[in-house]
Motif scaffolding. Sequence first.
Motif, mmCIF file in Angstrom:
data_model
loop_
_atom_site.group_PDB
_atom_site.id
_atom_site.type_symbol
_atom_site.label_atom_id
_atom_site.label_comp_id
_atom_site.label_asym_id
_atom_site.label_seq_id
_atom_site.Cartn_x
_atom_site.Cartn_y
_atom_site.Cartn_z
ATOM 1 N N TYR A 27 0.978 -10.427 0.597
ATOM 2 C CA TYR A 27 2.229 -9.666 0.733
ATOM 3 C C TYR A 27 2.044 -8.424 1.586
ATOM 4 O O TYR A 27 2.969 -7.992 2.286
ATOM 5 N N THR A 61 3.869 -8.023 5.225
ATOM 6 C CA THR A 61 4.623 -6.795 5.508
ATOM 7 C C THR A 61 4.155 -6.189 6.820
ATOM 8 O O THR A 61 4.952 -5.725 7.640
ATOM 9 N N LEU A 120 9.159 -3.795 1.781
ATOM 10 C CA LEU A 120 8.723 -4.555 0.610
ATOM 11 C C LEU A 120 9.445 -4.030 -0.628
ATOM 12 O O LEU A 120 9.598 -2.823 -0.825
ATOM 13 N N GLN A 124 6.577 -6.772 -5.882
ATOM 14 C CA GLN A 124 5.387 -6.282 -5.173
ATOM 15 C C GLN A 124 5.472 -4.787 -4.909
ATOM 16 O O GLN A 124 4.452 -4.110 -4.797
ATOM 17 N N ASP A 160 6.018 -13.591 -6.262
ATOM 18 C CA ASP A 160 6.833 -13.746 -5.059
ATOM 19 C C ASP A 160 6.966 -12.429 -4.296
ATOM 20 O O ASP A 160 6.813 -11.357 -4.867
ATOM 21 N N GLY A 161 7.274 -12.553 -3.023
ATOM 22 C CA GLY A 161 7.502 -11.365 -2.201
ATOM 23 C C GLY A 161 8.975 -11.214 -1.862
ATOM 24 O O GLY A 161 9.643 -12.198 -1.544
ATOM 25 N N ASP A 162 9.472 -10.003 -1.971
ATOM 26 C CA ASP A 162 10.859 -9.714 -1.637
ATOM 27 C C ASP A 162 10.885 -8.583 -0.623
ATOM 28 O O ASP A 162 10.142 -7.615 -0.762
ATOM 29 N N TRP A 163 11.744 -8.740 0.355
ATOM 30 C CA TRP A 163 11.891 -7.696 1.364
ATOM 31 C C TRP A 163 13.361 -7.409 1.635
ATOM 32 O O TRP A 163 14.204 -8.317 1.588
ATOM 33 N N VAL A 187 3.206 -19.170 -1.779
ATOM 34 C CA VAL A 187 3.796 -17.898 -1.349
ATOM 35 C C VAL A 187 5.300 -18.082 -1.192
ATOM 36 O O VAL A 187 5.756 -18.990 -0.493
ATOM 37 N N THR A 214 8.834 -16.086 -0.133
ATOM 38 C CA THR A 214 9.328 -14.900 0.553
ATOM 39 C C THR A 214 10.843 -14.903 0.494
ATOM 40 O O THR A 214 11.492 -15.855 0.903
#
Lengths: 76, 298
Positions: free
Chosen positions: B33, B37, B49, B53, B66-69, B120, B122
């Motif tokens: 992550y 980023t 980000l 995270q 999980d990754g959130d942006w 992963v 996103t």
Amino acid sequence: MTLPFKDQFLSEEDLDLKNLSEDEFLSWWDLWLHQAQSSNDDDSFEYSHGVFTASLPGHPINSAVSAFNRNRSAIT
Amino acid sequence: MLSVRNADLWTIALIQKERCVIYIYLMHSETIYLLLTRQFNQGKLRAILSSGQAAVLHRIAMMSKDGDWIVREDTESIEFIKSVLGRFNARYRFGAPFDERWLRGGWSSHFEFYHDNLRVRTDFVSRPPRISPEELTALWEENKAAEIPFVNLTVLAELKKTNREKDYAIIGELARKMKKTEERILYSRSARELKEMADCFPEVFKKFSARRPVLSDAGGTLEDIEKSLDRERRMLIHKNERRLAGYMDAAKAWSDAWPDIEKQIAEMPLLKAHSIIVENALKSLPFKPTKLSDDTPL
């Protein structure tokens, strides 16, 4: 008046993150992500954020796509 | 061009050749992550980000895989991020097209790929819930020089007002890290701490009691405040449920169409799959839900 107890939201292990050095923290983060993979089958249809609450459970193509993705290697 | 960045025990070598980017991990690698980023923000701030995270970066808890942006709502940013995802062989999960026309309507886009034995995920939004346009502008401004841009404590606390009980515990810990008294008062989830702060800052409680009704009960017993906090949590959960219900209603035709679309794009590279997704979404997913609950700002 100081009350004898403090409301506890998280575990001591969670709160100890702030005491790790930068290297320990980054190593622990990566290790945690790898260890958490064991629950992938349980949450394969879930969404953590956004406006979609679940993908389409039970649809056979979801399993096929996941298997396909696992077999591909990323460009590194 | 070879550039090397040294940081304590690990080195990342970045080699750019013919518009392809190859990353070589020489000793330890940073988490996916952080890597994503950095890549998303190469040359320009495009993605902040967020969520789970970001809670990790605030040293609150490890709680999300999980990754959130939050992404900039412009074509260059979205296309750049999509090209990064394409290099990781990301695949669309059921969601809105990663396209500003839908992101502007509050939709979210979701991808998945496998990397280094990790699944992963996103997830992207450009208009996160409960964040005003002014707060969003300030967020972009405060992150413009950040090496790893991530949401601040108050934005994260707002984002955590979800359907999940566990997220309210996170808000409680986030509040404890907030430096401003007003912010701690507005976000605290602790009856004990609210009671203590009410004794010390009665004027602040009075000032914000319309904004946060729990504060009106802070002069009562501990049990009164606890009941009020429970009521508040239930209210926020239901409010978020109503918001999501509006999106789910609007996505009904899209979800009916999705299985066939997913079959069609199953083995396609991301950029090609994206074109198919957009072509189909134009027929069945509105840019903006027409029916959202009264308390859903958009």
